[in-house]
Structures are given as structure tokens and as C-alpha cells.
Write a protein that holds these residues in place. Structure first.
Motif, PDB file in Angstrom:
ATOM      1  N   TYR A   1      31.651  51.756  37.770  1.00  0.00           N
ATOM      2  CA  TYR A   1      32.273  51.389  38.978  1.00  0.00           C
ATOM      3  C   TYR A   1      33.260  50.448  39.200  1.00  0.00           C
ATOM      4  CZ  TYR A   1      31.343  49.504  43.655  1.00  0.00           C
ATOM      5  OH  TYR A   1      31.453  48.981  44.895  1.00  0.00           O
ATOM      6  N   PHE A   2      32.952  49.355  38.719  1.00  0.00           N
ATOM      7  CA  PHE A   2      33.979  48.413  38.605  1.00  0.00           C
ATOM      8  C   PHE A   2      35.285  48.596  38.398  1.00  0.00           C
ATOM      9  CE2 PHE A   2      29.957  45.854  39.456  1.00  0.00           C
ATOM     10  CZ  PHE A   2      30.225  45.263  41.001  1.00  0.00           C
ATOM     11  N   ALA A   3      35.558  49.642  37.460  1.00  0.00           N
ATOM     12  CA  ALA A   3      36.766  49.944  36.704  1.00  0.00           C
ATOM     13  C   ALA A   3      37.556  50.806  37.531  1.00  0.00           C
ATOM     14  CB  ALA A   3      36.453  50.803  35.440  1.00  0.00           C
ATOM     15  N   LYS A   4      36.760  51.293  38.870  1.00  0.00           N
ATOM     16  CA  LYS A   4      37.385  52.237  39.871  1.00  0.00           C
ATOM     17  C   LYS A   4      37.892  51.410  41.170  1.00  0.00           C
ATOM     18  CE  LYS A   4      34.457  56.199  38.386  1.00  0.00           C
ATOM     19  NZ  LYS A   4      35.497  57.058  37.844  1.00  0.00           N
ATOM     20  N   LYS A   5      37.409  50.113  41.147  1.00  0.00           N
ATOM     21  CA  LYS A   5      37.548  49.553  42.441  1.00  0.00           C
ATOM     22  C   LYS A   5      38.937  49.147  42.695  1.00  0.00           C
ATOM     23  CE  LYS A   5      37.092  45.050  43.200  1.00  0.00           C
ATOM     24  NZ  LYS A   5      36.431  43.549  43.174  1.00  0.00           N
ATOM     25  N   ALA A   6      39.837  48.765  41.787  1.00  0.00           N
ATOM     26  CA  ALA A   6      41.450  48.519  41.969  1.00  0.00           C
ATOM     27  C   ALA A   6      42.015  49.560  42.600  1.00  0.00           C
ATOM     28  CB  ALA A   6      41.892  47.996  40.788  1.00  0.00           C
ATOM     29  N   GLN A   7      41.703  50.679  41.896  1.00  0.00           N
ATOM     30  CA  GLN A   7      42.694  51.806  42.519  1.00  0.00           C
ATOM     31  C   GLN A   7      42.015  52.460  43.668  1.00  0.00           C
ATOM     32  OE1 GLN A   7      42.049  55.266  40.078  1.00  0.00           O
ATOM     33  NE2 GLN A   7      43.760  56.377  41.003  1.00  0.00           N
ATOM     34  N   ALA A   8      40.896  52.256  44.203  1.00  0.00           N
ATOM     35  CA  ALA A   8      40.473  52.520  45.300  1.00  0.00           C
ATOM     36  C   ALA A   8      41.001  51.528  46.417  1.00  0.00           C
ATOM     37  CB  ALA A   8      38.861  52.518  45.397  1.00  0.00           C
ATOM     38  N   GLN A   9      41.059  50.318  46.036  1.00  0.00           N
ATOM     39  CA  GLN A   9      41.535  49.392  47.150  1.00  0.00           C
ATOM     40  C   GLN A   9      43.037  49.571  47.475  1.00  0.00           C
ATOM     41  OE1 GLN A   9      39.643  47.026  48.542  1.00  0.00           O
ATOM     42  NE2 GLN A   9      41.337  47.290  49.990  1.00  0.00           N
ATOM     43  N   GLU A  10      43.558  50.177  46.370  1.00  0.00           N
ATOM     44  CA  GLU A  10      45.072  50.223  46.477  1.00  0.00           C
ATOM     45  C   GLU A  10      45.246  51.413  47.301  1.00  0.00           C
ATOM     46  OE1 GLU A  10      49.012  51.857  43.947  1.00  0.00           O
ATOM     47  OE2 GLU A  10      47.080  50.814  42.881  1.00  0.00           O
TER      48      GLU A  10
ATOM     49  N   ILE B   1      43.321  52.239  49.934  1.00  0.00           N
ATOM     50  CA  ILE B   1      42.910  51.612  51.181  1.00  0.00           C
ATOM     51  C   ILE B   1      44.193  50.893  51.848  1.00  0.00           C
ATOM     52  CG2 ILE B   1      41.468  50.589  52.701  1.00  0.00           C
ATOM     53  CD1 ILE B   1      40.226  53.331  51.614  1.00  0.00           C
ATOM     54  N   ASP B   2      44.543  50.139  51.073  1.00  0.00           N
ATOM     55  CA  ASP B   2      45.851  49.233  51.364  1.00  0.00           C
ATOM     56  C   ASP B   2      47.061  49.953  51.980  1.00  0.00           C
ATOM     57  OD1 ASP B   2      43.956  47.025  50.810  1.00  0.00           O
ATOM     58  OD2 ASP B   2      45.070  46.497  48.971  1.00  0.00           O
ATOM     59  N   GLY B   3      47.110  51.267  51.142  1.00  0.00           N
ATOM     60  CA  GLY B   3      48.339  51.887  51.549  1.00  0.00           C
ATOM     61  C   GLY B   3      48.059  52.557  52.867  1.00  0.00           C
ATOM     62  N   ILE B   4      46.911  52.864  53.304  1.00  0.00           N
ATOM     63  CA  ILE B   4      46.627  53.384  54.742  1.00  0.00           C
ATOM     64  C   ILE B   4      47.146  52.231  55.851  1.00  0.00           C
ATOM     65  CG2 ILE B   4      44.779  54.071  56.233  1.00  0.00           C
ATOM     66  CD1 ILE B   4      43.800  55.620  53.525  1.00  0.00           C
ATOM     67  N   TYR B   5      46.789  50.947  55.448  1.00  0.00           N
ATOM     68  CA  TYR B   5      47.187  50.082  56.340  1.00  0.00           C
ATOM     69  C   TYR B   5      48.428  49.364  56.064  1.00  0.00           C
ATOM     70  CZ  TYR B   5      42.360  50.404  58.073  1.00  0.00           C
ATOM     71  OH  TYR B   5      41.073  50.807  58.460  1.00  0.00           O
ATOM     72  N   LYS B   6      49.361  50.169  55.404  1.00  0.00           N
ATOM     73  CA  LYS B   6      50.699  49.283  54.894  1.00  0.00           C
ATOM     74  C   LYS B   6      51.552  49.210  56.388  1.00  0.00           C
ATOM     75  CE  LYS B   6      54.778  50.024  52.053  1.00  0.00           C
ATOM     76  NZ  LYS B   6      55.716  50.934  51.218  1.00  0.00           N
TER      77      LYS B   6
ATOM     78  N   GLY C   1      34.593  49.168  52.567  1.00  0.00           N
ATOM     79  CA  GLY C   1      35.638  50.014  53.427  1.00  0.00           C
ATOM     80  C   GLY C   1      35.997  51.142  53.355  1.00  0.00           C
ATOM     81  N   ALA C   2      35.112  52.114  52.925  1.00  0.00           N
ATOM     82  CA  ALA C   2      35.624  53.258  52.521  1.00  0.00           C
ATOM     83  C   ALA C   2      35.589  53.996  53.845  1.00  0.00           C
ATOM     84  CB  ALA C   2      34.279  54.036  51.711  1.00  0.00           C
TER      85      ALA C   2
END
Length: 260
Positions: free
Chosen positions: A80-89, A91-96, A132-133
Motif C-alpha cells: 500500500y505505502f509503495a503506491k502512495k507517492a504516485q497516487a499523490q502525484e 491528485i496534485d496534477g489535478i489541482y495544478k 483525498g481520493a
């Protein structure tokens, strides 16, 4: 006699958050939490995204962007935690370039208006969870509850909570359907046995009374409700009902933690 003392969504303050956690009100509403202009931009970006499905659940009519913990709760925690950084990236792109962080905005709103210590849930030895999914509904989200201690049978920090709620910010809504229905019946170990075998939902026979509220969310609104109350999402065929969301868990010390 029902549990609710008011059958309406209430404002966000300390008293009402306590009532919500005690199952005394159906939910909390903050109108216009995100501006219409920002919602329009985010909505357009969301419609261009690829959504993943909830492969661990049978025929659930919801897809998501981000990382949802319960999909990986039976794996090693490192998965699970290995997937977190990519998922956050993503989400951050959607709010860029929009200059907002809605997850942090929700944290600050609860801390300021409800006087609660609140942050992102953390797993000892691994750090913060993802929160924040985005979720897109297409079809009827049948009668169900969300409660990590009932659904997760491995020792995660989120299983050690006293109450579980959720927040949703709505960025896009269907013209028809998409209503949130919250029922004044609380999930218990006793009625857990009525859950449909091999599925995520319950039959309507689990409901103890007819009391319920039906909410048609408006774009930009923030809604918080107790996911230990049985609830459902009415059918929407166009897939435009999209919200950002996470769970809120009450820890043993009374503080609150967010995770998706």
C-alpha cells in the motif's frame, strides 16, 4: 424511537461534530466550500482522467482516482505505502496552478470550527496514509456501511478507531439521480451477519426504522456524515457524480485521522 434529534444536515461546529459521532444527527453541510470557478476547472480535468475500479468488491458501481486503502488491506503494508507517492502525484496534477489543497482545507475547517485535533492517519513504521481520493459513481451504490474495524482483519492503525465518518467535496453532479440517502440505523456486530454473502451491501431488512434523509449534493458543497449509519447512493447513469473524499476516524485519544 429513532436516534436523531434533528433530521437535517447541520452546520460545522464542535457541538454538531460531537452529535454526529454519537449518531444524533445525520450529517454536516458546509455550502460552497469550493468556489464554482475552481469546481468547473477540476470537473473538466476529472472527466479526462482514467479511473480505476474497486477490484476487491463485487460489481460496486464506483471508480476512483488515487489510492484506496481497503483494496490493499490484506497485503503486506509495504504494498500500500509503495503506491502512495504516485497516487499523490496524480491528485496534485489535478489541482495544478489552482492554489488550493482541499484535504488540508478540510483539516483546517474541522480544527477551527469543531475544535478537534485532526490530521492524516499514520501507520507506525510507515508514515502517513493517503487521503483525498476522487470517486465517480455510475449506477446505484446499494445500502452499505463503511467501518474499518468490521471490514479489515489485519492489524492496521485504522482498525483501532472508535467512530468512522467521511467527508465529500462534490465537483460534478448528474442532472438526475446521485442522491445520498442516510438511514437512521446504526451498523452493529449483530446486524453485520445480514450482509449479502460475498458482496458489499445489505438487504433493506437490516433497517430498524423508516427514518432517513435524502440529500442532493450541490457542486462545491462539503458534506460530512457517519459511515456507521447505513447509507446508499441513488443511481446515476452518466458517470458525472464525482467527489473528492476520505474517511475520518476517531482515535482512542479523541483526535481525528483522515485516510482514503
Amino acid at each position: 424511537m429513532g436516534n436523531w434529534i434533528r433530521q437535517e444536515l447541520c452546520e460545522l461546529n464542535e457541538e454538531n461534530l460531537n452529535l454526529l459521532m454519537d449518531f444524533k444527527i445525520p450529517g454536516i453541510l458546509v455550502k460552497g466550500f469550493i468556489s464554482p470557478e475552481v469546481c468547473s476547472v477540476v470537473s473538466e480535468r476529472l472527466r479526462q482522467q482514467d479511473y480505476a475500479n474497486y477490484s476487491h468488491l463485487k460489481e460496486i458501481p464506483v471508480h476512483h482516482i488515487g489510492l484506496c486503502h481497503n483494496q490493499w488491506a490484506n497485503d503486506e503494508k509495504s504494498v500500500y505505502f509503495a503506491k502512495k507517492a504516485q497516487a499523490q502525484e496524480v491528485i496534485d496534477g489535478i489541482y495544478k496552478d489552482l492554489g488550493i489543497n482541499p484535504v488540508q482545507m478540510v483539516i483546517e475547517a474541522i480544527a477551527t470550527k469543531a475544535k478537534r485535533h485532526v490530521g492524516i492517519f499514520e501507520e507506525p513504521g510507515f508514515g502517513p496514509y493517503f487521503a483525498g481520493a476522487f470517486r465517480q459513481f455510475r449506477g446505484h451504490g446499494r445500502l452499505h456501511i463503511d467501518h474499518a474495524p468490521s471490514h479489515i482483519h489485519k492489524p492496521w492503525a485504522v482498525t483501532e478507531i472508535a467512530r468512522q465518518m467521511t467527508w465529500n467535496i462534490y465537483y460534478s453532479m448528474s442532472n438526475t439521480g446521485g442522491e445520498l440517502i442516510i438511514h437512521d440505523t446504526i451498523h452493529t456486530p449483530q446486524n453485520e451477519v445480514m450482509k449479502k454473502p460475498g458482496d458489499y451491501y445489505f438487504p433493506y431488512e437490516v433497517l430498524e426504522r423508516e427514518d432517513r434523509i435524502t440529500v442532493k449534493p450541490q457542486v462545491g458543497d462539503l458534506i460530512i456524515f457517519n459511515t456507521q449509519n447505513f447509507h446508499e447512493i441513488m443511481g446515476s447513469d452518466d458517470g458525472f457524480r464525482i467527489s473528492q473524499t476520505s474517511f475520518i476516524g476517531q482515535k482512542k485519544d479523541g483526535s481525528l485521522g483522515l485516510w482514503s
